[in-house]
Enzyme design. Structure first.
Site, short mmCIF file in Angstrom:
data_model
loop_
_atom_site.label_atom_id
_atom_site.label_comp_id
_atom_site.label_asym_id
_atom_site.label_seq_id
_atom_site.Cartn_x
_atom_site.Cartn_y
_atom_site.Cartn_z
N ASN A 30 45.58 37.77 32.18
CA ASN A 30 45.74 39.20 31.94
C ASN A 30 47.00 39.55 31.16
OD1 ASN A 30 46.41 38.18 34.70
ND2 ASN A 30 47.58 40.08 34.79
N HIS A 60 36.54 48.44 36.26
CA HIS A 60 37.42 49.27 35.41
C HIS A 60 38.07 48.49 34.27
CE1 HIS A 60 41.65 48.37 36.91
NE2 HIS A 60 40.95 47.80 37.87
N CYS A 105 51.69 45.10 37.75
CA CYS A 105 52.24 44.93 39.10
C CYS A 105 53.71 44.52 39.05
CB CYS A 105 51.46 43.87 39.86
SG CYS A 105 49.75 43.78 39.41
N SER A 107 35.62 42.97 37.79
CA SER A 107 35.99 44.33 38.18
C SER A 107 35.49 45.34 37.16
CB SER A 107 37.51 44.41 38.30
OG SER A 107 37.91 45.74 38.51
N THR A 136 28.42 51.01 53.83
CA THR A 136 27.44 51.68 52.97
C THR A 136 27.83 51.46 51.52
OG1 THR A 136 27.06 53.31 54.69
CG2 THR A 136 26.41 53.93 52.44
N GLY A 173 38.28 43.83 41.77
CA GLY A 173 38.63 42.44 41.50
C GLY A 173 39.50 41.83 42.59
N SER A 174 40.46 42.60 43.09
CA SER A 174 41.37 42.06 44.12
C SER A 174 40.60 41.68 45.37
CB SER A 174 42.44 43.09 44.48
OG SER A 174 43.20 43.41 43.34
N GLN A 229 39.40 39.58 33.53
CA GLN A 229 39.70 39.91 32.13
C GLN A 229 38.61 39.43 31.17
OE1 GLN A 229 42.11 41.78 30.77
NE2 GLN A 229 43.08 42.20 32.75
C1 PLP Z 1 42.96 43.70 37.12
C2 PLP Z 1 42.85 42.32 37.56
C3 PLP Z 1 42.56 42.01 38.91
C4 PLP Z 1 42.42 43.08 39.97
O1 PLP Z 1 41.26 43.86 39.82
P1 PLP Z 1 41.18 45.29 40.56
O2 PLP Z 1 39.78 45.72 40.35
O3 PLP Z 1 42.18 46.16 39.88
O4 PLP Z 1 41.50 45.05 41.99
C5 PLP Z 1 42.43 40.69 39.27
N1 PLP Z 1 42.58 39.71 38.36
C6 PLP Z 1 42.84 39.95 37.07
C7 PLP Z 1 42.95 38.80 36.11
C8 PLP Z 1 43.00 41.26 36.63
O5 PLP Z 1 43.28 41.50 35.35
#
Ligand code: PLP
Length: 393
Positions: free
Chosen positions: A152, A202, A326, A200, A238, A72-73, A180
């Site tokens: 989040n 996870h 964070c 993202s 890749t 996500g980042s 989210q």
């Molecule tokens: C977790 C999160 C991210 C970051 O995603 P990652 O895959 O951990 O880099 C970005 N934005 C929101 C709203 C999130 O909850």
């Protein structure tokens, strides 16, 4: 030790067993490079494109509008930095909100150093972006609006369709950090006028280190990583084939159980909110009571220090969070809680509990009892609480 009660699904989720199963062969027998000509490679290429089809289908998008990233980042960084560069001739103004994830806010700070101007729009006391303020912030040189789909920390879901309509009416690009929301809510990029969307793996029972950026066809955007021709030449390297297969499997799973999961989580969420409000005095629910993610509960407890509460919950086997992962560990209160108007001392006493469909009512009862016991203990040690009680008498 009691069984672990995991209530931090906004930080990360357990990779679903069927997702792990789907990924395994792509580490072992099917290790080919998707760019290779022989069939071991083309098998991998097919797997990547199948995952893209699943994800595109879940958003009402086309497969060639999905670009895999390392999470996500990365997707957030890409959307903002590349749009700022590609549209520099139109202007250097970007609009976002005060309650975005740090992947957006810190990227905006970086862009400010590079000469962009950023407007951070306020939210109301429930965390909803002020639409009139947003619209008034638009200028002829505004190139992008980036507003998160759902927060989040406090779970507030934004009026995304209305924001998309405003952006589209003013001919400004619209990006949403849907990390989210993706897999929890149904999303259609056309209906909401979304031009770019980050997600993202996870956060929806998929693997870590994989995500995607949806980029609407026709949008000018610069390559994020230069190198080979992967991801239509826009994001070289890749492909993370096992991760991509896992992301596809997680999306398929999430959207096939979406309604059932949402109903189950909403019921548990509302039960947890009700029990906390009933059992623990001087608490405040943060975030909008109705427009919130089905799995999010966020409370502030007066006269309590959030970090102490977390540590004591951990000793009872309960995983929760205060603010975002964070900001935990730093002394600054959450920027989100400050933006909804909480004073510092109340923001410090906040607790986020985020559920999944496997949680039970029994776990909610255990958690409420644990919070009640700990909050009582912490308050009894607090001189502020002592003064407060004296004044009440
Ligand atoms: C977790 C999160 C991210 C970051 O995603 P990652 O895959 O951990 O880099 C970005 N934005 C929101 C709203 C999130 O909850």
């Amino acid at each position: 030790m009691n069984k672990l009660i995991y209530l931090d699904n906004a930080a990360t989720t357990k990779t679903a067993p069927e997702v792990v199963q789907a990924m395994l062969p792509w580490f072992t027998e099917n290790y080919g490079n998707p760019s290779s000509i022989y069939s071991l490679g083309t098998e991998s290429k097919k797997a990547v494109s199948e995952a893209k089809d699943i994800i595109a289908g879940s958003l009402g998008a086309a497969s060639n509008e999905i670009y895999f990233t390392a999470g996500g980042s990365e997707a957030d960084n890409w959307a903002l930095k590349a749009a700022a560069e590609a549209y520099a001739s139109k202007g250097k103004h970007i609009i976002t909100s005060k309650i975005e994830h740090h992947a957006i806010l810190h990227t905006c700070e970086y862009l400010e150093k590079k000469g962009c101007e950023i407007t951070y729009v306020n939210v109301d006391e429930n965390g909803i972006v002020k639409l009139d303020e947003l619209e008034k912030a638009i200028r002829p040189d505004t190139i992008l609006i980036s507003i998160m789909f759902a927060n989040n920390e406090i779970g507030t879901v934004q009026p995304i369709k209305e924001i998309g309509e405003i952006a589209s009416r003013h001919n400004v690009l619209f990006h949403t950090d849907a990390v989210q929301a993706y897999g929890q809510l149904s999303i259609n990029v056309d209906e909401c006028h979304i031009d770019m969307l980050s997600a993202s793996g996870h956060k929806l029972n998929g693997p870590k280190g994989i995500g995607f950026l949806y980029i609407r066809k026709g949008i000018k955007i610069r390559s994020f990583i230069h190198g080979g021709q992967q991801e239509r030449g826009r994001r070289a390297g890749t492909e993370n084939v096992p991760g991509i297969v896992g992301m596809g499997a997680a999306a398929k799973r999430a959207f096939s159980i979406l309604e059932e999961k949402r109903a189950k989580e909403t019921e548990l969420r509302d039960y947890l909110i009700e029990q906390i409000e009933k059992e623990i005095p001087y608490c405040r629910l943060n975030g909008d009571r109705n427009r919130r993610l089905p799995n999010n509960v966020n409370f502030s407890f007066r006269f309590v220090e959030g970090e102490s509460l977390l540590i004591m919950l951990d000793m009872k086997g309960i995983c929760a969070s205060s603010g975002s992962a964070c900001t935990s560990g730093s002394l600054d209160p959450s920027h989100v809680l400050l933006a909804i108007g909480l004073p510092h001392e109340i923001a410090h006493g906040s607790l986020r509990l985020t559920l999944n469909e496997e949680n039970t009512k029994e776990e909610m009862d255990t958690t409420v009892a644990a919070i009640k016991e700990i909050v009582t203990k912490l308050r009894n040690m607090s001189p502020l609480y002592e003064d407060f009680v004296k004044k009440q008498k």
